[in-house]
Design an enzyme around this catalytic site. Structure first.
Site, PDB file in Angstrom:
ATOM      1  N   LYS A 177       0.902  -1.160   0.000  1.00 20.88           N
ATOM      2  CA  LYS A 177       0.000   0.000   0.000  1.00 20.88           C
ATOM      3  C   LYS A 177       0.938   1.207   0.000  1.00 20.88           C
ATOM      4  O   LYS A 177       1.573   1.514   1.006  1.00 20.88           O
ATOM      5  CB  LYS A 177      -0.880  -0.025   1.249  1.00 20.88           C
ATOM      6  CG  LYS A 177      -2.261   0.586   1.086  1.00 20.88           C
ATOM      7  CD  LYS A 177      -2.273   2.073   0.787  1.00 20.88           C
ATOM      8  CE  LYS A 177      -2.046   2.882   2.047  1.00 20.88           C
ATOM      9  NZ  LYS A 177      -1.817   4.327   1.729  1.00 20.88           N
ATOM     10  N   GLY A 234       5.352   3.785  10.663  1.00 19.77           N
ATOM     11  CA  GLY A 234       4.586   5.028  10.680  1.00 19.77           C
ATOM     12  C   GLY A 234       4.209   5.403  12.094  1.00 19.77           C
ATOM     13  O   GLY A 234       4.931   5.097  13.044  1.00 19.77           O
ATOM     14  N   SER A 235       3.063   6.025  12.224  1.00 17.01           N
ATOM     15  CA  SER A 235       2.664   6.590  13.515  1.00 17.01           C
ATOM     16  C   SER A 235       2.123   5.525  14.451  1.00 17.01           C
ATOM     17  O   SER A 235       1.682   4.457  14.030  1.00 17.01           O
ATOM     18  CB  SER A 235       1.585   7.650  13.314  1.00 17.01           C
ATOM     19  OG  SER A 235       0.373   7.027  12.909  1.00 17.01           O
ATOM     20  N   ARG A 236       2.120   5.855  15.736  1.00 16.49           N
ATOM     21  CA  ARG A 236       1.549   4.963  16.737  1.00 16.49           C
ATOM     22  C   ARG A 236       0.059   4.753  16.489  1.00 16.49           C
ATOM     23  O   ARG A 236      -0.445   3.635  16.610  1.00 16.49           O
ATOM     24  CB  ARG A 236       1.784   5.564  18.124  1.00 16.49           C
ATOM     25  CG  ARG A 236       1.233   4.730  19.249  1.00 16.49           C
ATOM     26  CD  ARG A 236       1.760   5.234  20.558  1.00 16.49           C
ATOM     27  NE  ARG A 236       1.198   4.485  21.669  1.00 16.49           N
ATOM     28  CZ  ARG A 236       1.573   4.633  22.936  1.00 16.49           C
ATOM     29  NH1 ARG A 236       2.508   5.510  23.238  1.00 16.49           N
ATOM     30  NH2 ARG A 236       1.030   3.923  23.892  1.00 16.49           N
ATOM     31  N   GLN A 237      -0.610   5.834  16.120  1.00 13.67           N
ATOM     32  CA  GLN A 237      -2.045   5.738  15.840  1.00 13.67           C
ATOM     33  C   GLN A 237      -2.304   4.771  14.678  1.00 13.67           C
ATOM     34  O   GLN A 237      -3.157   3.887  14.764  1.00 13.67           O
ATOM     35  CB  GLN A 237      -2.553   7.142  15.497  1.00 13.67           C
ATOM     36  CG  GLN A 237      -4.043   7.284  15.500  1.00 13.67           C
ATOM     37  CD  GLN A 237      -4.456   8.660  14.979  1.00 13.67           C
ATOM     38  OE1 GLN A 237      -3.599   9.526  14.731  1.00 13.67           O
ATOM     39  NE2 GLN A 237      -5.746   8.865  14.801  1.00 13.67           N
ATOM     40  N   GLY A 238      -1.559   4.936  13.600  1.00 15.77           N
ATOM     41  CA  GLY A 238      -1.733   4.065  12.438  1.00 15.77           C
ATOM     42  C   GLY A 238      -1.388   2.618  12.761  1.00 15.77           C
ATOM     43  O   GLY A 238      -2.113   1.691  12.395  1.00 15.77           O
ATOM     44  N   GLY A 239      -0.286   2.430  13.478  1.00 14.61           N
ATOM     45  CA  GLY A 239       0.163   1.074  13.802  1.00 14.61           C
ATOM     46  C   GLY A 239      -0.798   0.347  14.721  1.00 14.61           C
ATOM     47  O   GLY A 239      -1.118  -0.824  14.497  1.00 14.61           O
ATOM     48  N   GLU A 258       6.374  -0.556  13.191  1.00 18.39           N
ATOM     49  CA  GLU A 258       7.442   0.210  13.825  1.00 18.39           C
ATOM     50  C   GLU A 258       6.862   1.604  13.980  1.00 18.39           C
ATOM     51  O   GLU A 258       6.515   2.246  12.997  1.00 18.39           O
ATOM     52  CB  GLU A 258       8.678   0.155  12.933  1.00 18.39           C
ATOM     53  CG  GLU A 258       9.918   0.653  13.595  1.00 18.39           C
ATOM     54  CD  GLU A 258      10.211   2.055  13.160  1.00 18.39           C
ATOM     55  OE1 GLU A 258       9.692   2.983  13.841  1.00 18.39           O
ATOM     56  OE2 GLU A 258      10.916   2.236  12.175  1.00 18.39           O
ATOM     57  N   CYS A 295      12.955   7.772  12.988  1.00 23.29           N
ATOM     58  CA  CYS A 295      12.363   7.077  14.131  1.00 23.29           C
ATOM     59  C   CYS A 295      13.378   6.969  15.256  1.00 23.29           C
ATOM     60  O   CYS A 295      13.010   6.730  16.401  1.00 23.29           O
ATOM     61  CB  CYS A 295      11.855   5.692  13.759  1.00 23.29           C
ATOM     62  SG  CYS A 295      12.413   5.109  12.171  1.00 23.29           S
ATOM     63  N   GLU A 386       6.040  11.023  21.438  1.00 24.01           N
ATOM     64  CA  GLU A 386       6.979  11.354  20.373  1.00 24.01           C
ATOM     65  C   GLU A 386       6.524  12.612  19.631  1.00 24.01           C
ATOM     66  O   GLU A 386       5.345  12.749  19.299  1.00 24.01           O
ATOM     67  CB  GLU A 386       7.067  10.187  19.378  1.00 24.01           C
ATOM     68  CG  GLU A 386       8.075  10.449  18.261  1.00 24.01           C
ATOM     69  CD  GLU A 386       8.128   9.328  17.215  1.00 24.01           C
ATOM     70  OE1 GLU A 386       7.201   8.506  17.193  1.00 24.01           O
ATOM     71  OE2 GLU A 386       9.096   9.308  16.437  1.00 24.01           O
TER      72      GLU A 386
END
Lengths: 519, 519
Positions: A177, A234-239, A258, A295, A386
């Site tokens: 993606k 990517g972001s914590r929200q996305g992960g 990650e 990161c 972060e």
């Protein structure tokens, strides 16, 4: 979009990339996938899986090398497009291209070497009561893998990056993606991979690449029954959203996300005493590298309070004042950075140490350094969030015990750094076990921003640094994420895979009856 | 209950074990844990963690061997209590005890061998641009582990079973939630472990054992922040509940749940043609072994329709008629089995092939074999539900293609078996890749019920067989579940763990610059 051997226009939601230096939209427009595109890509991957996972080690290695060659053959067109879409300078993009092709070549070596199969043989013991059967174990690919490209490394952590390279090395078809911030770069690299699939005579479903929104197309990919694992940077929200989606499937699957790390740097007392000024300068160089968009950017400094720390801060502030604003990757990242810095500036008990130069340009990021004390830091979890970009927070401790409390309080991290001198030995020995619990990589007297692609690298760490602390997304070990063991009991020779045949045709190191042997 | 060095009466909900052969309650009563017990056990484990994970290989191996010795030293008292609580015969319990201590001794060997640390060294390249740092990787223990004992192996998959042995081998303190069906057996083994902790001079928090309800005490254990992984053997319902709990923690943790498998047996045409009668008999022997109470019990047979299959069924039915009813482990397991068999008997398109003898006793399980056709099986997912006990279903296929459809339709399995003769070669070659996708272990011309404890065993498989197909819960590889990699960059010699020191004091096989060496 690239679905198997086809190159198709996206059917939905046309979009453009933007030049973050100017804010201008870039030609051409790209179209997004619809659900039937997801289904087609996943079905092709599923069809390709059995043939692809049983390619010979040499075939698979040659394929990875061909991808690397095709990426190099894109020449300046790739570099220029990546620069336009990311705002990153030419040297950085060329370096990243080198990293990307070296990574593919490393995995070619790993594949040829064959140790990833974990070949293990236990001899039959027919005389034992009860008799022991002949047992042979190898690791095989888990199945098709979905990879979500990252924004901050448009080559090395994107379409042809580490997740794709390691999944292909393991024998997994890959569906990428593509990240919406660099669709043109993605398409160039995607075509390089597609061409390698064709020229190596592999089934077309080995690789596909879709554009589209993460929430709809990304979720549909993760939910497809043919998909067996997910790689994400990517972001914590996305992960965490992907982790939830994957856990709620009828068949839950592993997600390697990650996500979020502030990479603490511990300045031990003697080192700080002996070279506070130099440390302040070198720290700011690391903090501001690549606009802080790593990161592994050092977002936290922990040190004992006192005159030496004041010198460190003064030196850092002076170095910071000289740092020009840097173009950040996207307007979204720039806004999040600006808001994060403003939030930190307004937080109770936090004071500004210094800032970089302001800039113009719509995405110009202005570096920042703040300071607080340990009690305030430990009592306010938001200070540990972060801030992606060149922002860091110094935490003043009254003594080593308080430094340990801060270390023990930290969330999981990709890295933890110890700056030490000869006489910090005892302090370092006491700190190390705390940091081993928290981080995937521990460094001494360096900065964490460089992530070597090699055998002993761990780019991973406890949650929320990643979703799975048992893994690394960089280095040779990344292949292990996409493998599962299968044991074969009493199989006739003609059914045994090459890795487990008696005469060891792959010349592997194997564990036989508990001992490592190559004979 | 055993919390660290203490032996405490449970504060809540007193309960007894039952003799499944008679239904009588067994003395004494046991008390359940309350939340403060959970907290204490987890805090002790957390405090013990750093010291325990850095014990030498020799210390840790000797500790595992001491546990094995202490279990043997319990002598007949352990065997008698386990027989009373499980209804299993003496030979089976003694065999299981042998398996349990051999397992502990295998992990002692694995620990001494040290390969589990995955020691990997990349030399510094100071002349390279940019310079490459010195990087060294080892695997370390993840942290305290909660183990849920299984009902069907009161020794080998319980308090001192494979999960506990492999977690302790990895360097993880263990907290066992004892199974309510064999609290007395659990207490005996728990005390043997507790005594080994003391005599080996280890911190008391290395081991605790609590009684209590899975929903309250089990959930509280999994939710405790000090706990970093979970091992479980039991029902799909129980395992998926733990998976959800673990995924919803602020810090999600891995769950290794071994749950549900019906272990398909594929009878290939020539084998069936040549020896239908003998296969019917041997199959029933495997089905009814231990009252069918194995996770690897063959609950499904797939074969081509025709006279040979009729012979198989006739032979199986005749063998079944001779099989006496067997005492099942608990009244709950017995009711679930009886209900499952009744459900299958009443399912559309399913007919009875034969049944074992009826028995008296409150938990007497009566074996059963049913038959259906492939279309009905594929169209009715409920027919794939595991019935824990001696019940199996024959699926009649019209041709090999339909046999492949059934294979492709199956959920994840612990095992898949192929019964073949010389002329089944092509059929076996075509079937194997389908089975590799579905199962953790593939057997030829045997039955899956025996699970060897060795290096090449995989007792695992895709969901719902387990929660994590990348792992095995039996055999040397089980230790890998409780490890995570850490990379050390440019550490001074005095900070390096033994596994990574230059002179290789542990005499390990290590990967140096990509090559496996022992020098």
């Amino acid at each position: 979009m690239l679905i198997g051997a086809r190159a198709l226009p996206g059917h939905a939601a046309a979009f453009s990339a933007f030049n973050p230096a100017t804010g201008a939209a870039l030609e051409p427009q790209f179209g997004s996938a619809i659900i039937s595109d997801v289904d087609l890509a996943c079905e092709l991957a599923d069809q390709a899986f059995d043939a692809y996972r049983e390619t010979t080690l040499e075939q698979r290695a040659a394929f990875l090398e061909q991808i690397a060659q095709n990426i190099m053959d894109l020449g300046p067109a790739l570099v220029e497009r990546a620069m336009l879409e990311s705002g990153l300078p030419q040297g950085r993009i060329e370096g990243e291209r080198g990293r990307t092709v070296n990574q593919l070549r490393l995995f070619a070596k790993v594949v040829r070497d064959g140790r990833w199969q974990g070949a293990t043989l236990d001899s039959a013991l027919p005389e034992r009561v009860p008799p022991r059967p002949d047992l042979r174990l190898r690791k095989i690919a888990v199945g098709p893998v979905v990879v979500f490209g990252a924004s901050n490394f448009p080559l090395a952590f994107s379409v042809g990056g580490g997740d794709t390279a390691s999944a292909l090395a393991a024998g997994c078809p890959v569906i990428v993606k593509a990240h919406g911030a660099h669709p043109g770069t993605s398409e160039l690299v995607g075509k390089a991979i597609q061409a390698a699939v064709a020229s190596c005579g592999l089934p077309e479903g080995v690789f596909s690449m879709l554009h589209g929104d993460g929430r709809t197309i990304g979720t549909a990919l993760v939910n497809h029954p043919a998909v067996k694992a997910v790689g994400f940077t990517g972001s914590r929200q996305g992960g965490t959203a992907l982790m939830r989606t994957a856990a709620q499937r009828p068949e839950p699957i592993p997600v390697y996300a990650e996500m979020s790390s502030i990479n603490p740097v511990f300045l031990l007392p003697c080192a700080l005493e002996n070279r506070a000024g130099a440390l302040g300068t070198s720290f700011i160089d690391s903090l501001t590298l690549g606009a802080g968009q790593f990161c592994t950017n050092p977002g936290l400094v922990i040190a004992l309070d006192g005159p030496a720390l004041e010198s460190f801060c003064a030196s850092a502030a002076a170095a910071l004042e000289e740092k020009g604003a840097a173009t950040m990757l996207t307007s979204g990242i720039h806004s999040a950075f600006t808001e994060g810095v403003a939030r930190l500036a307004g937080a109770q008990g936090v004071t500004l140490v210094g800032r970089g130069k302001a800039g113009d340009g719509p995405c110009a990021g202005r570096a920042a350094l703040f300071i607080t004390d340990a009690a305030n830091f430990v009592g306010n979890p938001a200070l540990e969030d972060e801030i992606f970009g060149a922002s860091s927070l110094v935490v003043r401790c009254s003594d080593l015990e308080q430094m340990h409390q801060v270390a023990a309080h930290l969330d999981g991290q990709l890295t933890a750094t110890i700056i030490l001198d000869q006489d910090d030995r005892d302090a370092a020995l006491a700190l190390l076990p705390l940091l081993e619990r928290k981080a995937g990589r521990i460094l001494v007297n360096g900065y964490p921003t460089g992530v070597e692609v090699s055998h002993a690298m761990v780019h991973g760490g406890p949650f929320p640094a990643t979703s799975d602390s048992r893994s690394t997304s960089v280095g040779a070990g990344a292949i292990d994420r996409f493998l599962r063991p299968v044991s074969y009991q009493d199989l006739p020779a003609y059914l045994l895979p090459a890795a487990l045949q008696e005469n060891n045709p792959q010349q592997l190191w194997r564990v036989r009856d508990g001992e490592l042997v190559k004979a």
